[in-house]
Design a protein around this motif. Structure first.
Motif, PDB file in Angstrom:
ATOM      1  N   PRO A 114       0.816  -1.225   0.000  1.00  0.00           N
ATOM      2  CA  PRO A 114       0.000   0.000   0.000  1.00  0.00           C
ATOM      3  C   PRO A 114       0.844   1.267   0.000  1.00  0.00           C
ATOM      4  CG  PRO A 114      -0.060  -1.062   2.157  1.00  0.00           C
ATOM      5  CD  PRO A 114       0.592  -2.028   1.214  1.00  0.00           C
ATOM      6  N   GLU A 115       2.099   1.153   0.454  1.00  0.00           N
ATOM      7  CA  GLU A 115       2.974   2.333   0.440  1.00  0.00           C
ATOM      8  C   GLU A 115       3.239   2.793  -0.990  1.00  0.00           C
ATOM      9  OE1 GLU A 115       5.647  -1.109  -0.183  1.00  0.00           O
ATOM     10  OE2 GLU A 115       3.970  -0.707   1.160  1.00  0.00           O
ATOM     11  N   PHE A 116       3.278   1.867  -1.944  1.00  0.00           N
ATOM     12  CA  PHE A 116       3.462   2.245  -3.346  1.00  0.00           C
ATOM     13  C   PHE A 116       2.275   3.074  -3.827  1.00  0.00           C
ATOM     14  CE2 PHE A 116       2.616   1.282  -7.860  1.00  0.00           C
ATOM     15  CZ  PHE A 116       3.732   1.895  -8.415  1.00  0.00           C
ATOM     16  N   VAL A 117       1.083   2.635  -3.479  1.00  0.00           N
ATOM     17  CA  VAL A 117      -0.122   3.366  -3.877  1.00  0.00           C
ATOM     18  C   VAL A 117      -0.100   4.772  -3.293  1.00  0.00           C
ATOM     19  CG1 VAL A 117      -2.637   3.436  -3.675  1.00  0.00           C
ATOM     20  CG2 VAL A 117      -1.484   1.267  -4.155  1.00  0.00           C
ATOM     21  N   ARG A 118       0.251   4.894  -2.018  1.00  0.00           N
ATOM     22  CA  ARG A 118       0.263   6.213  -1.380  1.00  0.00           C
ATOM     23  C   ARG A 118       1.355   7.115  -1.962  1.00  0.00           C
ATOM     24  NH1 ARG A 118      -0.850   2.970   3.296  1.00  0.00           N
ATOM     25  NH2 ARG A 118       1.332   3.081   3.987  1.00  0.00           N
ATOM     26  N   LEU A 119       2.504   6.528  -2.303  1.00  0.00           N
ATOM     27  CA  LEU A 119       3.560   7.325  -2.938  1.00  0.00           C
ATOM     28  C   LEU A 119       3.094   7.869  -4.284  1.00  0.00           C
ATOM     29  CD1 LEU A 119       6.723   5.151  -2.183  1.00  0.00           C
ATOM     30  CD2 LEU A 119       6.324   7.480  -1.363  1.00  0.00           C
ATOM     31  N   VAL A 120       2.420   7.035  -5.056  1.00  0.00           N
ATOM     32  CA  VAL A 120       1.907   7.476  -6.361  1.00  0.00           C
ATOM     33  C   VAL A 120       0.859   8.575  -6.169  1.00  0.00           C
ATOM     34  CG1 VAL A 120       0.627   6.773  -8.422  1.00  0.00           C
ATOM     35  CG2 VAL A 120       2.413   5.284  -7.499  1.00  0.00           C
ATOM     36  N   MET A 121      -0.005   8.403  -5.186  1.00  0.00           N
ATOM     37  CA  MET A 121      -1.021   9.427  -4.911  1.00  0.00           C
ATOM     38  C   MET A 121      -0.365  10.744  -4.515  1.00  0.00           C
ATOM     39  SD  MET A 121      -3.700   7.028  -2.765  1.00  0.00           S
ATOM     40  CE  MET A 121      -4.792   8.367  -2.294  1.00  0.00           C
ATOM     41  N   ASN A 122       0.645  10.674  -3.661  1.00  0.00           N
ATOM     42  CA  ASN A 122       1.343  11.888  -3.240  1.00  0.00           C
ATOM     43  C   ASN A 122       2.041  12.572  -4.409  1.00  0.00           C
ATOM     44  OD1 ASN A 122       0.898  12.177  -0.379  1.00  0.00           O
ATOM     45  ND2 ASN A 122       2.145  10.354  -0.060  1.00  0.00           N
ATOM     46  N   GLU A 123       2.658  11.772  -5.274  1.00  0.00           N
ATOM     47  CA  GLU A 123       3.354  12.365  -6.416  1.00  0.00           C
ATOM     48  C   GLU A 123       2.366  13.020  -7.373  1.00  0.00           C
ATOM     49  OE1 GLU A 123       6.501  13.459  -9.048  1.00  0.00           O
ATOM     50  OE2 GLU A 123       6.254  13.207  -6.875  1.00  0.00           O
ATOM     51  N   ASN A 124       1.167  12.482  -7.478  1.00  0.00           N
ATOM     52  CA  ASN A 124       0.151  13.111  -8.317  1.00  0.00           C
ATOM     53  C   ASN A 124      -0.380  14.400  -7.691  1.00  0.00           C
ATOM     54  OD1 ASN A 124      -0.758  11.636 -10.918  1.00  0.00           O
ATOM     55  ND2 ASN A 124      -0.305   9.986  -9.483  1.00  0.00           N
ATOM     56  N   ILE A 125      -0.409  14.463  -6.365  1.00  0.00           N
ATOM     57  CA  ILE A 125      -0.758  15.723  -5.708  1.00  0.00           C
ATOM     58  C   ILE A 125       0.261  16.799  -6.084  1.00  0.00           C
ATOM     59  CG2 ILE A 125      -0.874  16.879  -3.454  1.00  0.00           C
ATOM     60  CD1 ILE A 125      -2.097  14.286  -2.345  1.00  0.00           C
ATOM     61  N   LEU A 126       1.529  16.359  -6.237  1.00  0.00           N
ATOM     62  CA  LEU A 126       2.590  17.283  -6.651  1.00  0.00           C
ATOM     63  C   LEU A 126       2.630  17.463  -8.172  1.00  0.00           C
ATOM     64  CD1 LEU A 126       5.451  15.972  -4.320  1.00  0.00           C
ATOM     65  CD2 LEU A 126       4.058  18.024  -4.003  1.00  0.00           C
ATOM     66  N   ARG A 127       1.638  16.884  -8.869  1.00  0.00           N
ATOM     67  CA  ARG A 127       1.514  16.978 -10.327  1.00  0.00           C
ATOM     68  C   ARG A 127       2.737  16.393 -11.041  1.00  0.00           C
ATOM     69  NH1 ARG A 127      -1.600  22.801 -11.372  1.00  0.00           N
ATOM     70  NH2 ARG A 127      -3.217  22.442  -9.795  1.00  0.00           N
ATOM     71  N   GLY A 128       3.262  15.312 -10.482  1.00  0.00           N
ATOM     72  CA  GLY A 128       4.372  14.608 -11.129  1.00  0.00           C
ATOM     73  C   GLY A 128       5.659  15.400 -11.169  1.00  0.00           C
ATOM     74  N   ALA A 129       5.872  16.233 -10.161  1.00  0.00           N
ATOM     75  CA  ALA A 129       7.032  17.128 -10.176  1.00  0.00           C
ATOM     76  C   ALA A 129       8.363  16.397 -10.123  1.00  0.00           C
ATOM     77  CB  ALA A 129       6.944  18.107  -8.998  1.00  0.00           C
ATOM     78  N   HIS A 130       8.384  15.196  -9.564  1.00  0.00           N
ATOM     79  CA  HIS A 130       9.655  14.503  -9.356  1.00  0.00           C
ATOM     80  C   HIS A 130       9.778  13.200 -10.149  1.00  0.00           C
ATOM     81  CE1 HIS A 130      10.844  17.172  -6.042  1.00  0.00           C
ATOM     82  NE2 HIS A 130       9.550  17.195  -5.762  1.00  0.00           N
ATOM     83  N   VAL A 131       8.667  12.625 -10.574  1.00  0.00           N
ATOM     84  CA  VAL A 131       8.730  11.317 -11.221  1.00  0.00           C
ATOM     85  C   VAL A 131       9.540  11.368 -12.515  1.00  0.00           C
ATOM     86  CG1 VAL A 131       6.604  11.552 -12.592  1.00  0.00           C
ATOM     87  CG2 VAL A 131       7.356   9.282 -11.786  1.00  0.00           C
ATOM     88  N   GLY A 132       9.559  12.526 -13.157  1.00  0.00           N
ATOM     89  CA  GLY A 132      10.318  12.667 -14.396  1.00  0.00           C
ATOM     90  C   GLY A 132      11.818  12.549 -14.198  1.00  0.00           C
TER      91      GLY A 132
END
Length: 219
Positions: A114-132
């Motif tokens: 579930p930590e993966f799901v929450r990390l993805v949700m958090n990164e989407n709150i940041l509008r994908g600022a770091h995933v790139g």
């Protein structure tokens, strides 16, 4: 240098390298939980350092900054989920069985992490600022899509699947259904008075998601 002294020196280097790797691993483990629970803005380096018996200085030495640690956590999380996909070769399965296995493995991974799901949700709150800035993420994703494309092609050739299913759309739909069961577990359980975390509920939902995906692709 005497042979015994040389061995001690080499062993010392090996021990230091192992200790450093263990320290880095422990920091990432704790940081994953912190960022998953509190997001980038809410997590505190002080708390991570305290829980790892490390120091802020050590964390900054390994990762450069709080944002650098967060990106390392993201990289580790995305690498882990894609390694699960890559490690499950399904060429010896019939296309329908291969697709069902993909969905089942994806559902299980999301439920168990579930930590993966929450990390993805958090990164989407940041509008994908770091995933790139996660190295190799697009290459890993392409491998997942290629695997689905191959399963679909085999299924069309054998008459199991209809033509025209987009593998990216298929991946998105699988992810969405598996993701929802974790991301909305608590609100859904309360609103509909059904425990979505019980083994019985998980098994039922897992089978429903598999059936939905297979039915959508079936010829």
């Amino acid at each position: 240098m005497a042979e015994s002294a040389l061995k001690k020196k080499e062993n010392g280097r090996g021990t230091r390298a192992t200790d450093a790797e263990e320290t880095r691993f422990n920091i990432l483990e704790v940081a994953t939980a912190e960022f998953a629970d509190k997001g980038l803005s809410g997590a505190r380096i002080d708390e991570i350092a305290e829980r790892t018996n490390s120091s802020k200085r050590m964390i900054y030495y390994y990762f450069g900054s709080k944002e650098g640690l967060y990106r390392a956590v993201l990289e580790r999380a995305y690498t882990a989920v894609r390694e699960v996909d890559a490690d499950n070769r399904r060429d010896d399965l019939d296309p329908d069985a291969a697709l069902r296995d993909v969905v089942g493995v994806t559902f299980d991974y999301h439920n168990q992490h579930p930590e993966f799901v929450r990390l993805v949700m958090n990164e989407n709150i940041l509008r994908g600022a770091h995933v790139g800035e996660v190295p190799g993420i697009r290459e890993r994703n392409r491998k997942v899509i290629d695997q689905l494309r191959a399963i679909l092609a085999r299924g069309v050739a054998s008459g199991h699947f209809r033509e025209g299913v987009d593998p990216v759309e298929l991946h998105m739909t699988i992810s969405a259904l598996c993701f929802y069961n974790v991301s909305n577990r608590y609100t859904f359980s309360f609103g509909f008075e059904r425990d979505m975390s019980s083994p019985k509920a998980l098994a039922r939902r897992r089978m429903s998601v598999i059936d939905v995906i297979e039915s959508w692709c079936r010829a």
